[in-house]
Structures are given as C-alpha cells and as structure tokens.
Design a protein around this motif. Structure first.
Motif, PDB file in Angstrom:
ATOM      1  N   TRP A 126       0.838  -1.203   0.000  1.00 44.53           N
ATOM      2  CA  TRP A 126       0.000   0.000   0.000  1.00 44.53           C
ATOM      3  C   TRP A 126       0.865   1.241   0.000  1.00 44.53           C
ATOM      4  N   THR A 127       0.393   2.272  -0.680  1.00 45.28           N
ATOM      5  CA  THR A 127       1.023   3.588  -0.628  1.00 45.28           C
ATOM      6  C   THR A 127       0.099   4.530   0.134  1.00 45.28           C
ATOM      7  N   VAL A 128       0.668   5.575   0.704  1.00 48.77           N
ATOM      8  CA  VAL A 128      -0.140   6.560   1.422  1.00 48.77           C
ATOM      9  C   VAL A 128      -1.141   7.180   0.452  1.00 48.77           C
ATOM     10  N   GLY A 129      -2.390   7.243   0.850  1.00 45.66           N
ATOM     11  CA  GLY A 129      -3.448   7.816   0.028  1.00 45.66           C
ATOM     12  C   GLY A 129      -4.173   6.831  -0.866  1.00 45.66           C
ATOM     13  N   ALA A 131      -5.446   4.536   2.850  1.00 42.43           N
ATOM     14  CA  ALA A 131      -4.233   4.133   3.567  1.00 42.43           C
ATOM     15  C   ALA A 131      -3.508   5.392   4.039  1.00 42.43           C
ATOM     16  N   VAL A 132      -3.069   5.399   5.296  1.00 40.68           N
ATOM     17  CA  VAL A 132      -2.347   6.552   5.821  1.00 40.68           C
ATOM     18  C   VAL A 132      -0.909   6.204   6.191  1.00 40.68           C
ATOM     19  N   LEU A 133      -0.497   4.979   5.859  1.00 39.93           N
ATOM     20  CA  LEU A 133       0.860   4.533   6.110  1.00 39.93           C
ATOM     21  C   LEU A 133       1.235   3.535   5.018  1.00 39.93           C
ATOM     22  N   ALA A 134       2.396   3.731   4.418  1.00 38.89           N
ATOM     23  CA  ALA A 134       2.857   2.781   3.406  1.00 38.89           C
ATOM     24  C   ALA A 134       3.180   1.456   4.091  1.00 38.89           C
ATOM     25  N   ARG A 190      -2.708   0.537   7.988  1.00 37.84           N
ATOM     26  CA  ARG A 190      -3.297   1.652   8.740  1.00 37.84           C
ATOM     27  C   ARG A 190      -4.268   2.394   7.813  1.00 37.84           C
ATOM     28  N   ARG A 224      -7.571   5.231   7.404  1.00 39.00           N
ATOM     29  CA  ARG A 224      -8.434   6.312   7.882  1.00 39.00           C
ATOM     30  C   ARG A 224      -9.826   6.029   7.315  1.00 39.00           C
TER      31      ARG A 224
END
Length: 112
Positions: free
Chosen positions: A62-65, A90-93, A104, A106
C-alpha cells in the motif's frame, strides 16, 4: 438546535452475529469498527471515523493515500475494488510480503 441527535462518529447497532472488539463491521453501505465485543442480538457501538490498524491482504503493498476496500468474504482490507466496499484511505505505506498483514486506514465514515 432542536434537531441535533449525535456527532455521527459512532453509532449503536444490533449485531446479527458475534462481533469481536476491533473487528470490521459492514452493514449495508455502513462500515465501522466495533468499539467492544458485541454478542449476537445485542446492541453495541461501532466507530465510523478515525484511523485504525486493520487486517490486510498479505499480497498487497500500500502507498499513502491509496483507496482501501473491505473484503467481506476474507474479513480484511484490500486495494482491490472489484466486489469489495470502499471504506477509506491508507495513511501509512506498507509492503506486500506474506508477513505484512496489517494496514493503517483512515475510515471515511461511510462505505461507498
């Protein structure tokens, strides 16, 4: 204001099955996280917003966003949209190895 009912970041539901504390709950287009254990047929609270560490598909990085979806069959989060329900971002890579099974997220307050 006379018509105010609640902030809306958490609601009370009646469980259709046993729900463990911290488990993802999808009811129609509404997704939340159980604030405590809820017995089958009992009322309990689910949180609709906030940032949570949730189980994720092990094969995905996962990438942030990145958009995050709930896989109701596997009971985990995924970045695969097909047949799944959008729940947040996702809020954490995080990597995609077999050992990386927590992401993680949101929550967006409602499923889409």
């Amino acid at each position: 204001m006379k018509n105010f009912v609640a902030r809306g970041d958490a609601i009370t539901i009646t469980a259709g099955a046993h729900i463990a504390s911290g488990a993802g709950v999808l009811i129609g287009s509404l997704f939340g996280i159980a604030a405590g254990t809820i017995a089958n047929g009992a009322e309990g609270v689910i949180n609709l917003t906030g940032v949570y560490d949730l189980p994720k598909a092990a094969s995905q990085a996962w990438t942030v966003g990145a958009k995050v979806y709930w896989d109701a069959t596997a009971k985990n989060c995924t970045t695969t949209a097909t047949s799944n329900t959008l729940i947040g971002l996702a809020v954490l890579a995080v990597g995609g190895t077999a050992g990386e099974t927590i992401g993680r997220v949101r929550l967006n307050g409602t499923a889409a």
